[in-house]
Design an enzyme around this catalytic site. Structure first.
Site, short mmCIF file in Angstrom:
data_model
loop_
_atom_site.label_atom_id
_atom_site.label_comp_id
_atom_site.label_asym_id
_atom_site.label_seq_id
_atom_site.Cartn_x
_atom_site.Cartn_y
_atom_site.Cartn_z
N ASP A 127 -2.17 10.75 -2.02
CA ASP A 127 -2.58 9.90 -2.85
C ASP A 127 -2.84 10.34 -4.14
O ASP A 127 -3.08 9.56 -5.23
CB ASP A 127 -3.76 8.97 -2.39
N GLN B 37 -1.81 2.33 10.04
CA GLN B 37 -0.51 2.41 9.31
C GLN B 37 0.53 3.15 10.08
O GLN B 37 1.90 3.16 10.19
CB GLN B 37 -0.57 2.99 7.89
N ARG C 11 0.77 -1.04 -0.04
CA ARG C 11 -0.11 -0.07 -0.03
C ARG C 11 0.99 1.21 0.06
O ARG C 11 2.03 1.05 0.19
CB ARG C 11 -0.90 -0.11 1.32
N GLY C 12 0.41 2.56 -0.30
CA GLY C 12 0.96 3.66 -0.32
C GLY C 12 1.16 4.08 -2.06
O GLY C 12 1.50 3.16 -2.76
N ALA C 13 0.62 5.26 -2.35
CA ALA C 13 0.64 5.63 -3.58
C ALA C 13 2.11 5.03 -4.58
O ALA C 13 1.63 4.35 -5.38
CB ALA C 13 0.46 7.01 -3.54
N ASN D 299 -5.46 12.21 0.90
CA ASN D 299 -4.56 11.50 1.51
C ASN D 299 -5.47 10.83 2.53
O ASN D 299 -6.69 10.75 2.91
CB ASN D 299 -3.70 12.36 2.19
N LYS D 300 -4.64 9.85 3.43
CA LYS D 300 -5.31 9.10 4.47
C LYS D 300 -6.57 9.54 5.11
O LYS D 300 -6.15 10.89 5.63
CB LYS D 300 -4.46 8.48 5.23
N ARG E 62 -7.68 -0.63 -6.46
CA ARG E 62 -7.89 0.71 -5.43
C ARG E 62 -8.08 2.10 -6.55
O ARG E 62 -7.22 2.25 -7.33
CB ARG E 62 -6.67 0.88 -4.70
C1 LIG Z 1 3.76 8.18 0.28
S1 LIG Z 1 2.07 8.26 -0.01
C2 LIG Z 1 1.48 7.13 0.93
C3 LIG Z 1 -0.34 7.26 1.31
O1 LIG Z 1 -0.79 6.02 0.90
C4 LIG Z 1 -1.41 5.90 2.38
O2 LIG Z 1 -2.76 5.09 2.02
P1 LIG Z 1 -3.02 3.61 2.11
O3 LIG Z 1 -2.15 3.17 3.20
O4 LIG Z 1 -4.30 3.46 2.09
O5 LIG Z 1 -2.41 3.27 0.66
C5 LIG Z 1 -1.73 7.00 2.96
O6 LIG Z 1 -2.50 7.89 2.39
C6 LIG Z 1 -0.36 7.80 2.59
O7 LIG Z 1 -0.26 9.01 2.76
#
Ligand SMILES: CSC[C@H]1O[C@H](OP(=O)(O)O)[C@H](O)[C@@H]1O
Length: 345
Positions: free
Chosen positions: A235, A194, A44-46, A245-246, A86
């Site tokens: 994101d 996270q 996960r993570g953009a 973002n989250k 996603r």
């Molecule tokens: C480096 S951007 C990471 C970004 O992605 C996370 O979401 P997820 O864990 O659901 O993929 C979160 O928004 C982070 O800031």
């Protein structure tokens, strides 16, 4: 710890849903396996998602058993499967477009092994670009980090959210490596934690001073004057600077604004989506109710309770002090400055 690693014929994925308790890997040899790992938030993570789908695309081409003429139709199915995993992180779609463009340039080839080689090289460039951009983001961003700063961050925008080094945590790493005595407050980031599970892990492993807080403590910390600045990942960034973002990021941004605390977003320019005029157009993923009703298998709410579980929210540009990218730091008016940034070499 690496979020993903290309093994030459498989993609090794660190299952982040098991961290910090267990270190478990999946060696994906099919595009379906990569798609499932993204949907299950094992990766996960953009930026990490962007690199993962690039290699998922490669695995699709490696799996294909037919003749060259049939490859385009097969790869359309691969692209569609990866694209549906996603909806919010634009890096996923940006990486898929890059892979599709490379595949289209291969039409005059008559050996499928040459096509596969081109795709593997392109996925490798996407991964290498991310490594390089994160260090540039760190170098740009460390200049805005005061000595002995107390920095609040939300979710995980670290090495685990990227191919390496991180974006928001990349800035924090760069400041730490420059010898600045910083301290980080990490929001645990309900419901999937996270911040608690990943950000705290990354920072402790590198001896970067960190305090874990519950999400509902951020305001009280600011009210006590204990936060000097906020830095988060992204994101998707709209053309006017609105940033997805989250979930919970918007609340932190409004609190920071109310307390006169600078609020920064750190992201590569691949996260900027100029086709989206404002944050209202950014699709917000809603995730399964189970993630709210349980905490890693332990019920924390009645089975039948209704749940609302958006994975992201959108912070209006007016709450964002600056956007830190590999090409430089931009501030308002974002609709002008982001456009200038994107055309800058
Ligand atoms: C480096 S951007 C990471 C970004 O992605 C996370 O979401 P997820 O864990 O659901 O993929 C979160 O928004 C982070 O800031």
């Amino acid at each position: 710890m690496k979020s993903i690693e290309w093994l030459g014929d498989a993609l090794r994925i660190l299952n982040q849903s098991k961290l910090p308790a267990e270190i478990v890997y999946r060696d994906a040899v099919s595009y379906e396996s990569v798609a499932e790992a993204i949907e299950n938030m094992e990766v996960r993570g953009a930026p990490a998602i962007g690199a993962a789908v690039a290699y998922g695309f490669v695995l699709g081409a490696l799996e294909y058993q037919g003749d060259l003429d049939g490859l385009p139709a097969f790869m359309e199915r691969v692209q569609a499967r990866l694209a549906e995993t996603r909806p919010t992180a634009v890096n996923l779609f940006w990486a898929l477009r890059r892979m599709e463009d490379r595949l289209r340039e291969c039409w005059d080839m008559d050996d499928i092994e040459d096509v596969r080689k081109v795709l593997i090289e392109e996925a490798g460039r996407i991964a290498e670009d991310d490594r390089r951009m994160n260090r540039l983001i760190g170098e740009q961003g460390k200049e805005i980090i005061p000595e002995k700063a107390n920095i609040l961050t939300h979710c995980n925008a670290g090495a685990l959210a990227t191919v390496e080094y991180g974006t928001a945590l990349g800035v924090i790493r760069a400041a730490h490596e420059a010898g600045k005595k910083i301290h980080v407050y990490a929001d645990e980031t309900r419901p999937l934690l996270q911040g608690a599970r990943l950000t705290a892990l990354e920072l402790i492993e590198e001896n970067i001073s960190v305090t874990l807080i519950a999400d509902n403590m951020a305001g009280y910390l600011m009210q006590q004057g204990k936060v000097d600045l906020v830095i988060v990942g992204a994101d998707r960034i709209a053309a006017n600077g609105d940033t997805a973002n989250k979930i919970g990021t918007y609340s932190v941004a409004v609190l920071a604004h109310a307390h006169g605390i600078p609020f920064y977003v750190a992201a590569p320019t691949s996260t900027i989506d100029l086709k989206v005029a404002t944050g209202q157009e950014i699709p917000i993923e809603e995730r399964p109710a189970k993630e709210m009703r349980e905490c890693f298998g332990v019920p924390v709410a009645p089975e039948g309770v209704q749940v609302y579980n958006p994975a992201f929210d959108v912070t209006p540009a007016k709450y964002i002090t600056g956007i830190i990218t590999e090409k430089g730091i931009v501030s308002a008016p974002y609709s002008v400055n982001l456009l200038k940034l994107m055309v800058r070499s």
